[in-house]
Scaffold this active site. Structure first.
Site, PDB file in Angstrom:
ATOM      1  CB  SER A 104      65.574   2.514  71.356  1.00  0.00           C
ATOM      2  OG  SER A 104      64.984   3.780  71.545  1.00  0.00           O
ATOM      3  CB  THR A 167      64.805  -0.518  75.934  1.00  0.00           C
ATOM      4  OG1 THR A 167      64.999   0.701  75.210  1.00  0.00           O
ATOM      5  CG2 THR A 167      65.518  -0.426  77.279  1.00  0.00           C
ATOM      6  CD  GLU A 228      42.928  -5.259  78.541  1.00  0.00           C
ATOM      7  OE1 GLU A 228      42.669  -4.132  79.021  1.00  0.00           O
ATOM      8  OE2 GLU A 228      44.095  -5.713  78.486  1.00  0.00           O
ATOM      9  CG  PHE A 282      49.793  -5.408  82.540  1.00  0.00           C
ATOM     10  CD1 PHE A 282      48.866  -5.923  83.431  1.00  0.00           C
ATOM     11  CD2 PHE A 282      51.107  -5.288  82.944  1.00  0.00           C
ATOM     12  CE1 PHE A 282      49.227  -6.290  84.711  1.00  0.00           C
ATOM     13  CE2 PHE A 282      51.485  -5.651  84.229  1.00  0.00           C
ATOM     14  CZ  PHE A 282      50.544  -6.157  85.117  1.00  0.00           C
ATOM     15  CG  ASP A 329      61.145   6.848  71.513  1.00  0.00           C
ATOM     16  OD1 ASP A 329      62.080   7.466  70.979  1.00  0.00           O
ATOM     17  OD2 ASP A 329      60.437   6.012  70.905  1.00  0.00           O
ATOM     18  CG  HIS A 333      59.118   8.809  67.737  1.00  0.00           C
ATOM     19  ND1 HIS A 333      60.113   9.280  66.901  1.00  0.00           N
ATOM     20  CD2 HIS A 333      59.686   7.797  68.454  1.00  0.00           C
ATOM     21  CE1 HIS A 333      61.220   8.586  67.102  1.00  0.00           C
ATOM     22  NE2 HIS A 333      60.997   7.688  68.044  1.00  0.00           N
ATOM     23  CG  HIS A 445      65.647   8.979  68.146  1.00  0.00           C
ATOM     24  ND1 HIS A 445      66.160   7.704  68.109  1.00  0.00           N
ATOM     25  CD2 HIS A 445      64.329   8.844  68.428  1.00  0.00           C
ATOM     26  CE1 HIS A 445      65.197   6.834  68.353  1.00  0.00           C
ATOM     27  NE2 HIS A 445      64.076   7.501  68.532  1.00  0.00           N
TER      28      HIS A 445
END
Length: 503
Positions: A104, A167, A228, A282, A329, A333, A445
């Site tokens: 990627s 990415t 969190e 998040f 992805d 995997h 991949h």
């Protein structure tokens, strides 16, 4: 009459409408007329939205279409997704400079920076070497996100992974290793040669208006409790340099309406009409899979896409937005076909939201993938058979097999030379791991071409078979950003109204 498939005892019964030749002829004529009526949109693109399905190869694209339809109680095969409505379709060759099958990082450098490079490197040319800090100096290449910012546009990234992942990182960072998420990940040689981690480059390289995804722990000092998950040590801050990048970001935005949020309640409270900057992280790392997401804590990718577009649209010069469905992805995997397809369906919903919020006359929307996975649709299942189910055709060992299988991955479970008997196994669950031919802890991949879908200004430039690096150049030409301004010269009045001078 209805064109759906009804199922009885697992056998698909084709309704009479499909038996009529006129059904197919009429359908083809409507499609033909739409193609004949289509004229290229040669406007200058005020806005660009690039949707990237990480690992969304053509098999995944097809299987997700079927699943989306079946989730709506249709047979699935005939379903038209939001992505399917795009009028211009092409293919991209995904190989990297040094590998036949890419990762990627190398692919992101191709479709974002317009330059093919080596495996595991981001935002650098192929003159840089994987993991060698000194090799990246002088070999940095910038992305279309930077070109758009330099042209006066608002820019944003939305991902379901961490915002420091390959990415999104390629849109703003330059690194000889995609794994240098925080300074704690830098080897001694990288520190000696003054290479910087990806998280710190999120603040220093490009002034990004909207940043949405996961990755809190790479932004805070080592040991910082996560808001969190305060008792989870693996979620705590990673940075060795003591920098609190979230607080630094807030300080950099002093005088602007800038919001940092980490939960859905605060996210929902952000008013896009008055917001200049938004950083929403998040999760400590990657966000949850859509099927496992707590809707009270984490928004969907459709919701984050909508918020980003509404904020970025305030800029009169337009915007560039990268939206990544990054966990397609990761599910592949792990050999989890169901989870991967649900992630792709979630991305399609985000595409639909973008179509609602933008005008095709001024917004170029592109959907593509970085690479594929060794996933196959096989067997001879009847129409309407669950895409997550089993083929009615049994194998020569007199046992059933699933419609979806992997060429390699963790689903190879041969025992005593025999594969597992799945007659009583529910293969439709999100946790089911599909059978794989070759045993690997993580599926690799795939190397086949990936689809490019486009609509809006100059979308027709993306028809055909292209090197993946061509995508960035075609988008930049359409929007008059970067160095190639010929489209602006051809339409000076429109370009002057929509774009400021760029690099």
């Amino acid at each position: 009459r209805s064109s759906s498939i009804s199922r009885c005892g697992g056998v698909a019964i084709v309704l009479a409408v499909y038996e009529s030749p006129e059904f197919w002829r009429s359908q083809a004529q409507r499609t033909l007329q739409a193609a004949l009526d289509r004229t290229p949109n040669t406007n200058v693109a005020k806005n660009i939205v690039l949707f990237l399905g990480d690992g969304m190869g053509i098999t995944t694209y097809t299987a997700a279409r079927i699943l989306k339809g079946q989730l709506q109680n249709q047979s699935g095969e005939e379903t038209v997704t939001n992505m399917d409505t795009f009028p211009y379709v092409g293919l991209a060759k995904t190989y990297s400079v040094d590998f036949q099958i890419p990762d990627s990082a190398a692919t992101a450098t191709a479709y974002l920076c317009g330059v093919k490079t080596n495996l595991n490197t981001i935002g650098v040319s192929a003159a840089a070497r994987n993991g060698v800090c000194r090799s990246q100096k002088g070999n940095e290449v910038t992305s279309i996100l930077r070109w758009a910012k330099d042209a006066g546009k608002a820019v944003g990234i939305v991902t379901t992974t961490r915002v420091q992942h390959a990415t999104p990182a390629t849109s703003y960072a330059h690194s000889a290793s995609r794994k240098w998420y925080s300074d704690a990940d830098l080897p001694a040689s990288a520190r000696t040669n003054n290479c910087t981690d990806i998280a710190s480059q999120l603040l220093s390289n490009t002034d990004i208006d909207v940043i949405i995804g996961g990755g809190r722990k790479y932004m805070t000092p080592r040991g910082t409790r996560d808001p969190e998950y305060p008792r989870d040590y693996s979620s705590r801050g990673r940075r060795k340099d003591g920098r609190h990048l979230i607080q630094e970001w807030q300080s950099l935005k002093a005088g602007k309406v800038a919001h940092y949020v980490w939960n859905k309640t605060d996210f929902d409270a952000v008013d896009p009409e008055t917001t200049d900057y938004l950083m929403a992280l998040f999760e400590p790392g990657d966000m949850h899979f859509d099927l496992e997401r707590d809707p009270l804590m984490d928004p969907s990718i459709a919701e984050t896409t909508e918020k980003a577009i509404r904020i970025l649209s305030r800029n009169p010069n337009g915007f560039f937005l990268l939206v990544e469905g990054g966990r397609i992805d990761q599910a592949h995997h792990a050999g989890r076909g169901s989870m991967a397809l649900h992630e792709a369906v979630a991305l399609d919903r985000a595409v639909g939201k973008a179509l609602e919020l933008t005008n095709e006359e001024e917004t170029l929307i592109v959907v593509t993938a970085d690479h594929s996975h060794p996933l196959v649709i096989n067997g001879y299942p009847f129409r309407g058979n669950s895409i997550l189910g089993k083929s009615p055709l049994w194998a020569s060992d007199m046992m059933p097999f699933t419609t979806l299988m992997y060429g390699n991955g963790p689903g190879n479970k041969m025992e005593g030379g025999k594969r597992p008997d799945i007659r009583k196994v529910d293969t439709k669950t999100s946790g089911y791991v599909q059978l794989a031919a070759v045993p690997l802890k993580s599926a690799t991949h795939g190397g086949e071409d990936v689809v490019i879908l486009a609509r809006g200004p100059m979308a027709h430039l993306l028809q055909g078979v292209h090197e993946q690096s061509y995508i960035a150049h075609a988008m930049a030409y359409a929007a008059c950003v970067g160095t190639d301004r010929r489209h602006c010269a051809a339409r000076p009045a429109v370009a002057a109204a929509r774009n400021q001078a760029g690099p």
